[in-house]
Scaffold this active site. Structure first.
Site, PDB file in Angstrom:
ATOM      1  N   LYS A   1       5.785  -2.581   8.000  1.00 20.70           N
ATOM      2  CA  LYS A   1       6.797  -1.730   7.370  1.00 20.70           C
ATOM      3  C   LYS A   1       8.064  -2.548   7.180  1.00 20.70           C
ATOM      4  O   LYS A   1       8.629  -3.063   8.151  1.00 20.70           O
ATOM      5  CB  LYS A   1       7.081  -0.494   8.223  1.00 20.70           C
ATOM      6  CG  LYS A   1       8.011   0.512   7.563  1.00 20.70           C
ATOM      7  CD  LYS A   1       8.100   1.792   8.390  1.00 20.70           C
ATOM      8  CE  LYS A   1       8.984   2.836   7.735  1.00 20.70           C
ATOM      9  NZ  LYS A   1       9.043   4.084   8.527  1.00 20.70           N
TER      10      LYS A   1
ATOM     11  N   VAL B   1       5.378  -0.388   2.790  1.00 24.27           N
ATOM     12  CA  VAL B   1       4.358  -0.702   3.776  1.00 24.27           C
ATOM     13  C   VAL B   1       3.321  -1.616   3.142  1.00 24.27           C
ATOM     14  O   VAL B   1       2.846  -1.354   2.023  1.00 24.27           O
ATOM     15  CB  VAL B   1       3.686   0.575   4.323  1.00 24.27           C
ATOM     16  CG1 VAL B   1       2.619   0.204   5.352  1.00 24.27           C
ATOM     17  CG2 VAL B   1       4.719   1.493   4.949  1.00 24.27           C
TER      18      VAL B   1
ATOM     19  N   ILE C   1       0.804  -1.230   0.000  1.00 23.36           N
ATOM     20  CA  ILE C   1       0.000   0.000   0.000  1.00 23.36           C
ATOM     21  C   ILE C   1       0.826   1.265   0.000  1.00 23.36           C
ATOM     22  O   ILE C   1       0.294   2.364  -0.080  1.00 23.36           O
ATOM     23  CB  ILE C   1      -0.957   0.018   1.203  1.00 23.36           C
ATOM     24  CG1 ILE C   1      -0.186  -0.097   2.524  1.00 23.36           C
ATOM     25  CG2 ILE C   1      -1.997  -1.083   1.071  1.00 23.36           C
ATOM     26  CD1 ILE C   1      -1.061   0.016   3.763  1.00 23.36           C
TER      27      ILE C   1
ATOM     28  N   GLY D   1       8.655   3.894  -0.526  1.00 20.74           N
ATOM     29  CA  GLY D   1       9.492   5.084  -0.558  1.00 20.74           C
ATOM     30  C   GLY D   1      10.940   4.689  -0.446  1.00 20.74           C
ATOM     31  O   GLY D   1      11.279   3.500  -0.473  1.00 20.74           O
ATOM     32  N   GLY D   2      11.804   5.696  -0.331  1.00 19.18           N
ATOM     33  CA  GLY D   2      13.229   5.411  -0.268  1.00 19.18           C
ATOM     34  C   GLY D   2      13.644   4.692   0.998  1.00 19.18           C
ATOM     35  O   GLY D   2      14.699   4.068   1.057  1.00 19.18           O
TER      36      GLY D   2
ATOM     37  N   ASP E   1      10.157  15.049  13.996  1.00 26.00           N
ATOM     38  CA  ASP E   1       9.709  15.143  12.602  1.00 26.00           C
ATOM     39  C   ASP E   1       8.199  15.352  12.542  1.00 26.00           C
ATOM     40  O   ASP E   1       7.494  14.695  11.779  1.00 26.00           O
ATOM     41  CB  ASP E   1      10.109  13.889  11.823  1.00 26.00           C
ATOM     42  CG  ASP E   1      10.064  14.106  10.304  1.00 26.00           C
ATOM     43  OD1 ASP E   1      10.148  15.272   9.874  1.00 26.00           O
ATOM     44  OD2 ASP E   1       9.953  13.119   9.566  1.00 26.00           O
TER      45      ASP E   1
END
Length: 813
Positions: free
Chosen positions: A84, A69, A61, A64-65, A178
């Site tokens: 993940k 996931v 779903i 990314g780098g 973050d």
């Protein structure tokens, strides 16, 4: 607040309404779906199912780098989960693997309805790190913002929810580092869940041996200034939350000279102060606890006056939500912090309006007391002595600064000066024309200091003025500014401005303001407090201006210089910190209460703010930096720019070398590609190389290539074994004058824009040493070629010049 320790729920029709499903249809079905394609190819669903047989893996779903996931089901408990999975390459990186484990362990011990739960973590037999977390069937806050479906009421409710989650995390000694909308997941019933603690760490722990690169983490638009220097605490999360609140209210992120929320959209004006306080550059001036921020937001949300806490309850037992007892306390009006006072003033007024008693003062220039009048004529010191004054073509006046080779402008750069520059620069950013402080317009007369300009704007102005007059104007160095204000003799010359800021030295010219004393500078005073009661200034001190004042409104110092303390913070050349992440500013501003003349603050190189302006210095014609350096007379150096050797310089590619007067070589571009002018007569082994360089355009950068193969045999970039000494002044640590490009960074020695800089490079064996303007900035041992040709590189279109290129061989041909 209800018995579970959470905020009381507002009626559904006042927060989310009856169209919850419709709101979320404006975003994606799942928060995990947002990411961009990356070169890494995640394993198939079948492969992951084989690696993790305890889970039924249903679909990929998101990717990314940093990993992928998957949606799945934990079969033993029949609950949906998100898995993940990280690339195997990352597991081999000890530093990254440690960070992954920290993220998983941190999340696993956080149990709060506003934080995504972690159920399991580990490593597969093929080396993939993974963790299994709660599956959130909804969207994320970033998608909601982009869908333009978020109302101000919903934004405040979500902010309160995030504050609750962060309050709990901070109580567990964990900071997130973050905070951003993409890391706030949303369930379909409107519950915010904080995710991705991958950058989190305990408040009290700094990993042993951590480098700056390890610690400077986060998303740039949301990072607090101290975070760029690898320092973060709970106030860094508060800064990011302020950015996120602004973005939720306005739909855009606050960058550069940003308008306050109430100036962009129809929201309660009290939110302006909340955002400003959360985003203060100095951590000590922000909210000190996220609970304080949440308290003020919740008070505005419910229409009540903010009320400070009597105490805070300890962590709830059994993993339940931490109590915000402070939000159910009702304190007497007028008791809390400055923000509470401001909110009390606005309580009885209609929302989204400005207090009526402020309007006339704002329209009349925000003056509420009789302003001071400085009767000291230019060129006269505080003691009445006369000093020589130079007046340039703009009417800017300069006086000598003892102990330096410069004259400094006796006033801050004015709106009128900057307007002359702007008139000749079509397309120049006009943020300087729209300056506000706490919703108060900063005066825009020609004799007021220009503000809402960043460090780059100031440098460009100096460059324009230098070209206009044929003189060298620039920003003062931090040391020159100290000589001007009177602290230089008591400050050591080695430390960075960040270290010097701790000295807290005093000078007689600007004593600490006290009730009833004559105004010596423009600080936060009773004038500001009268217009904006929420901002308490220096009790009993009256300087006559709520925001900035015309230049030279107050008496000069012993050198005849005005406003070095107060009115506007002023940029200097130097980096604030050793890591070269932010620039130093000096001198306090009109909404600061007061700090020492030796104090320093910081600004990002491209940040515009109403509190910051600048003044310029003029280099004396006999200044050391324009004089012929002592090594010019050495007779054992060979001049590679001598007329008889110019034919030995060859142009390769789209960058060419052109010769001007006095032996000056200028690099220019004849096409869009790369290019490297090189000295083709012969290679060099060990040598000492000396040259002057000048960068006319701050966006331009160049480099000196050492020991390169013959460039006429090269297509594209030079051999990767070639070292390059960089000639530029970018914020990045590995791109500044004196750096060995992408190998080793220099110290904090600043480059002179518009003026000549002296560079010396010594290459002996595998050791390379570099001096910039007489100070050593690099000394390292490499493992590359030991012989080759000299060449220049230029990346930007124009603006790089060289002169007096000389070489002395130490060994070799």
């Amino acid at each position: 607040m209800n018995a579970s320790g959470t905020l009381p729920d507002a009626p559904p029709d006042k927060i989310w309404g009856d169209e919850v499903a419709g709101l979320f249809r404006c975003a994606l079905d799942s928060a995990y779906a947002r990411s961009e394609a990356q070169p890494w190819e995640p394993p198939s669903v079948e492969t992951v199912a084989r690696l993790l047989p305890q889970y039924h893996v249903e679909a990929l779903i998101g990717r990314g780098g940093m990993g992928a996931v998957y949606r799945g089901v934990q079969m033993s408990l029949e609950r949906p989960v998100a898995i993940k999975l990280l690339p195997t390459e990352l597991a081999g990186n000890e530093e990254f693997f440690s960070r992954f484990q920290r993220e998983a362990k941190t999340l696993a011990r956080l149990h709060h309805p506003g934080i995504v739960s972690v159920h399991d973590f580990g490593q597969t037999e093929e080396g993939h790190c993974y963790f299994v977390m709660e599956y959130v069937n909804g969207t994320d806050l970033q998608r909601l913002i982009e869908s333009q479906s978020l109302t101000p009421s919903q934004a405040l409710e979500l902010t309160v929810q995030v504050c609750e989650a962060l309050h709990y995390a901070h109580a567990q000694d964990v900071i997130h580092r973050d905070i951003k909308p993409a890391n706030v997941l949303m369930t379909q019933d409107g519950q915010a869940k904080l995710a991705d603690f991958g950058l989190s760490r305990p408040l009290t722990v700094r990993p042993e041996g951590s480098t700056l690169a390890t610690l400077v983490m986060g998303t740039p638009d949301y990072m607090a200034p101290e975070q760029w220097r690898g320092k973060a605490d709970q106030r860094s999360d508060i800064y990011a939350l302020g950015v996120m609140l602004y973005e939720m209210l306005t739909g855009v992120r606050p960058q550069g000279a940003f308008d306050l929320p109430s100036q962009k959209v129809q929201v309660d004006v009290r939110l302006d102060e909340v955002v400003v306080k959360a985003m203060r550059q100095e951590p000590e001036r922000r909210y000190q606890k996220v609970s304080e921020l949440g308290q003020d937001v919740n008070s505005i949300r419910t229409g009540a006056a903010p009320t400070p806490p009597a105490h805070e309850q300890g962590p709830a037992q059994g993993g339940s939500r931490r109590s915000f007892s402070l939000w159910r306390r009702h304190w007497p009006l007028g008791v809390g912090g400055s923000l509470a006072l401001g909110a009390v003033v606005m309580v009885s007024m209609p929302k989204h309006t400005v207090a009526p008693r402020d309007i006339a003062e704002r329209q009349s220039g925000n003056r509420s007391y009789a302003s001071p009048r400085n009767s000291t004529p230019p060129g006269t010191t505080r003691g009445g002595a006369k000093v020589p004054v130079f007046t340039n073509s703009l009417g800017m006046q300069f006086v000598p600064v003892p102990g330096t080779n410069v004259q400094i402008c006796i006033h801050e750069t004015r709106n009128g000066d900057y307007a002359r520059y702007a008139a000749e620069k079509p397309g120049l950013d006009e943020a300087w024309k729209r300056a506000y402080a706490y919703s108060l317009p900063v005066n825009r007369g020609d004799d007021y200091p220009v503000c809402h300009v960043n460090w780059l704007d100031a440098v460009f102005f100096c460059e324009w003025l230098s070209q206009r007059e044929g003189r060298t104007y620039r920003l003062p160095t931090d040391r020159e500014w100290s000589h001007a204000v009177g602290t230089a003799e008591r400050e050591p010359s080695g430390p960075s401005p960040e270290e010097l800021a701790r000295l807290q030295l005093e000078v007689a010219d600007w004593p600490r303001p006290a009730p009833g004393m004559p105004a010596d500078g423009n600080f936060a005073d009773e004038t500001l407090a009268k217009v904006l009661p929420s901002h308490r200034g220096i009790p009993g001190y009256v300087d006559g201006y709520a925001t900035s004042s015309p230049v030279m409104s107050y008496p000069p110092n012993r050198l005849g210089i005005h406003d070095l303390m107060g009115n506007q913070w002023e940029y200097v050349q130097d980096w604030f910190d050793e890591a070269k992440t932010v620039k130093a500013i000096r001198g306090n501003c009109h909404h600061d209460t007061y700090s020492s003349p030796s104090s320093r603050a910081l600004r990002k190189i491209d940040m515009r703010h109403e509190s910051a302006g600048f003044r310029v210095v003029l280099e004396n014609p006999s200044s050391k930096e324009n004089a012929t350096p002592e090594w010019e007379v050495e007779n054992d150096f060979v001049d590679l720019f001598a007329s008889e050797r110019r034919l030995q310089w060859k142009n390769q590619g789209d960058v060419v070398m052109q010769w001007g007067e006095e032996g000056i070589a200028r690099l220019s571009r004849k096409g869009p590609g790369q290019g490297y002018p090189w000295y083709a007569a012969r290679p060099f082994g060990d040598f000492v190389l000396r040259l002057d360089f000048r960068i006319r355009d701050i966006r331009g950068n160049s480099g000196v290539l050492l020991r390169s193969p013959a460039l006429d045999t090269i297509r594209g970039l030079p051999d990767p074994q070639v070292y390059q000494v960089d000639l530029s002044n970018f914020p990045q640590g590995n791109q500044a004058s004196g750096a060995i490009m992408f190998v080793q960074s220099p110290t904090s020695v600043p480059m002179r824009f518009g003026g000549w800089n002296h560079l010396e490079i010594q290459a002996e064996g595998q050791r390379y040493q570099v001096w910039l303007n007489g100070e050593k900035v690099n000394d390292f041992t490499g493992q590359r070629l030991t012989e080759g040709y000299l060449a220049f590189q230029m990346y930007r279109p124009e603006g790089v010049e060289f002169r007096r290129l000389r070489i002395r061989e130490l060994r070799g041909k």
